[in-house]
Design a protein around this motif. Structure first.
Motif, mmCIF file in Angstrom:
data_model
loop_
_atom_site.group_PDB
_atom_site.id
_atom_site.type_symbol
_atom_site.label_atom_id
_atom_site.label_comp_id
_atom_site.label_asym_id
_atom_site.label_seq_id
_atom_site.Cartn_x
_atom_site.Cartn_y
_atom_site.Cartn_z
ATOM 1 N N GLU A 48 0.831 -1.218 0.000
ATOM 2 C CA GLU A 48 0.000 0.000 0.000
ATOM 3 C C GLU A 48 0.863 1.265 0.000
ATOM 4 O OE1 GLU A 48 -3.171 0.200 -0.672
ATOM 5 O OE2 GLU A 48 -3.056 -1.980 -0.832
ATOM 6 N N GLN A 49 1.944 1.203 0.746
ATOM 7 C CA GLN A 49 2.846 2.363 0.813
ATOM 8 C C GLN A 49 3.515 2.608 -0.538
ATOM 9 O OE1 GLN A 49 6.249 1.949 3.357
ATOM 10 N NE2 GLN A 49 6.196 4.085 3.978
ATOM 11 N N ALA A 50 3.715 1.519 -1.291
ATOM 12 C CA ALA A 50 4.452 1.634 -2.566
ATOM 13 C C ALA A 50 3.561 2.037 -3.738
ATOM 14 C CB ALA A 50 5.132 0.305 -2.870
ATOM 15 N N ASP A 51 2.295 2.294 -3.486
ATOM 16 C CA ASP A 51 1.400 2.678 -4.587
ATOM 17 C C ASP A 51 1.962 3.926 -5.288
ATOM 18 O OD1 ASP A 51 -0.600 3.357 -6.283
ATOM 19 O OD2 ASP A 51 -2.174 3.547 -4.759
ATOM 20 N N PRO A 52 2.307 3.812 -6.573
ATOM 21 C CA PRO A 52 2.950 4.961 -7.247
ATOM 22 C C PRO A 52 2.038 6.184 -7.367
ATOM 23 C CG PRO A 52 3.213 2.948 -8.518
ATOM 24 C CD PRO A 52 2.209 2.651 -7.454
ATOM 25 N N LEU A 53 0.728 5.946 -7.308
ATOM 26 C CA LEU A 53 -0.187 7.090 -7.447
ATOM 27 C C LEU A 53 -0.370 7.855 -6.138
ATOM 28 C CD1 LEU A 53 -2.927 5.536 -9.758
ATOM 29 C CD2 LEU A 53 -1.018 6.990 -10.397
ATOM 30 N N SER A 54 0.057 7.246 -5.033
ATOM 31 C CA SER A 54 -0.065 7.955 -3.756
ATOM 32 C C SER A 54 1.278 8.609 -3.432
ATOM 33 C CB SER A 54 -0.459 6.986 -2.635
ATOM 34 O OG SER A 54 0.613 6.142 -2.331
ATOM 35 N N SER A 55 1.361 9.857 -3.793
ATOM 36 C CA SER A 55 2.611 10.583 -3.570
ATOM 37 C C SER A 55 2.576 11.265 -2.213
ATOM 38 C CB SER A 55 2.795 11.618 -4.664
ATOM 39 O OG SER A 55 4.089 12.138 -4.608
ATOM 40 N N ALA A 56 3.727 11.376 -1.594
ATOM 41 C CA ALA A 56 3.790 11.955 -0.254
ATOM 42 C C ALA A 56 3.409 13.444 -0.280
ATOM 43 C CB ALA A 56 5.187 11.765 0.301
ATOM 44 N N TYR A 77 2.985 -2.514 -8.957
ATOM 45 C CA TYR A 77 2.122 -2.405 -7.781
ATOM 46 C C TYR A 77 0.920 -3.354 -7.888
ATOM 47 C CZ TYR A 77 -1.546 -0.266 -4.896
ATOM 48 O OH TYR A 77 -2.581 -0.047 -4.023
ATOM 49 N N TYR A 101 12.334 17.643 3.661
ATOM 50 C CA TYR A 101 11.370 16.535 3.783
ATOM 51 C C TYR A 101 11.753 15.386 2.831
ATOM 52 C CZ TYR A 101 7.125 13.955 2.663
ATOM 53 O OH TYR A 101 6.239 12.949 2.397
#
Lengths: 129, 290
Positions: free
Chosen positions: A99-107, B273, B116
């Motif tokens: 889940e953390q590695a999802d490329p669409l979820s950017s920090a 993914y 960051y």
């Protein structure tokens, strides 16, 4: 005088032997040394006994407290550290990592700062609107 | 006198128990609060919780600085338009003053953002050391430049100086964005690689479990087929990530990796993914169903 009359005669009472010693205020009141020492020993004994009693209470409290803590910990242990199957734990770690590695979820996106800033000469601008 | 002596004896008697009490207290406190020396703190690496907290603080700081930047930019635009309209010395001075504030605010936002990214990249596993060091050094250089820019912002006093400073800062857009998007992509590559490593480990554990599991032969055969499917998915994810990584390497040499390039990366990496998600769903099915 018969015996009965003698008993009824109240005056006879005053003549009988004095039971109270006469008190002389001038005479110094010296306590016997032996008596003094005995009282001191008694006080010391009482003090020591009291010290032992309080000490005993301290010790009892001291030894009971960690036991109480330990029992609390033991009681709460099954709740907090429930035996998780290592395989289940590994699959949970895998799920989180995917889940953390999802490329669409950017920090954090790049900051919305302006890269087209300027400060021109107002005179020139007024001449050439 | 007698009472005093009694009290003294009682007091001295009580001392008989103090050593035991004191030792017990020492032991108790020693168990509760472990002593950490200054040198221990200096040599020990930061725990994941500390890094997490640091990143959370930076994120908060970043958002408040972005808000402050927006306000400052609004004030600058008002001052600039007033100067353009009135063309007075006072209006020009105000526009220059607001421009100084704007330059400082912009440099602060960018510096916090790159700090960051630096922290996030540093904690990410699964990245080759060479790539990590390369990008971390770039980020460090940018941070130093931005700190310098904050100091220089107060040194522009004339309109022409402000104009020149703006031109210089605007020209840095490509470098700043390239480094930022390259870093974001590298972090994702690392996270995907880490997920692949975890999937490989999970595959091994599930394989061992299946050998010892009390299941029917038919069920075992079915689960074994599921594991083979997982092998295929993991391999497919690995291949795709290798390709994505190679593309990233090529594009970093160009020194131009803007938002569009990052979007392309996201689309390419999405395949890895999805393969991993599918593999995880199969793992769950194999372990749970009978």
């Amino acid at each position: 005088m018969s015996e009965l009359e003698g008993q009824l005669d109240q005056t006879l009472f005053a003549e009988e032997a004095v039971t109270v010693d006469r008190f002389d205020p001038e005479e110094p009141t010296v306590m016997p040394e032996k008596n003094n020492k005995a009282r001191l020993y008694l006080l010391a004994l009482v003090g020591l006994l009291a010290a032992f009693v309080f000490g005993g209470i301290f010790l009892v409290m001291l030894f009971r407290r960690p036991t109480a803590l330990t029992s609390q910990t033991e009681e709460s242990t099954p709740e907090t550290t429930t035996q998780v199957d290592p395989l289940e734990r590994q699959l949970l770690i895998l799920k989180n990592d995917i889940e953390q590695a999802d490329p669409l979820s950017s920090a954090l996106a790049f900051p919305p700062v302006n890269f087209k800033l300027d400060l021109q000469d107002a005179t020139v601008l007024q001449q050439n609107p | 006198m007698r009472a005093r002596v009694g009290l003294i004896v009682f007091f001295l008697g009580s001392f008989l128990f103090f050593p035991t009490f004191a030792v017990a207290q020492d032991n108790f406190s020693a168990e509760q609060v472990p002593l950490v020396t200054e040198s221990d703190v200096a040599t020990e690496p930061a725990s994941p919780e500390d890094v997490e907290a640091e990143i959370a603080t930076l994120t908060e700081q970043y958002f408040s600085l972005v808000e402050a930047y927006r306000d400052t930019e609004r004030q600058y635009v008002i001052a600039r338009e007033t100067y353009y309209k009135n063309n007075t010395l006072a209006a020009q001075d105000e526009a220059i003053r607001q421009a100084q504030l704007l330059m400082t605010a912009r440099a602060k936002v960018l510096e916090t953002y790159f700090t960051y990214l630096q922290k996030d990249l540093d904690r990410t596993l699964g990245i080759s050391l060479e790539d990590k060091v390369l990008v971390l050094n770039r980020l460090e250089k940018l941070r130093a430049d931005l700190q310098e820019a904050q100091k220089d912002a107060g040194k522009v006093y004339t309109r022409t100086e402000v104009s020149a400073a703006f031109t210089t800062l605007n020209a840095e857009q490509v470098e700043l964005q390239t480094t930022a998007y390259q870093t974001l992509a590298l972090i994702k590559i690392g996270q995907l690689q880490n997920a692949i490593d975890q999937a490989t480990l999970s595959r091994s554990m599930v394989g061992t479990w299946l050998k010892e599991a009390q299941v029917t032969e038919a069920s075992r055969a079915k689960k074994q087929r599921g594991l083979e499917e997982i092998d295929h998915l993991i391999q497919s994810a690995k291949n795709n990530l290798t390709e994505v990584n190679q593309n990233w390497q090529k594009q970093t040499e160009n020194n131009r990796y803007l938002e569009s390039a990052y979007r392309g990366f996201q689309e390419d990496a999405e395949y890895t993914y999805l393969q991993l998600r599918q593999a995880h769903a199969f793992f769950e099915e194999i372990v749970r169903s009978e």
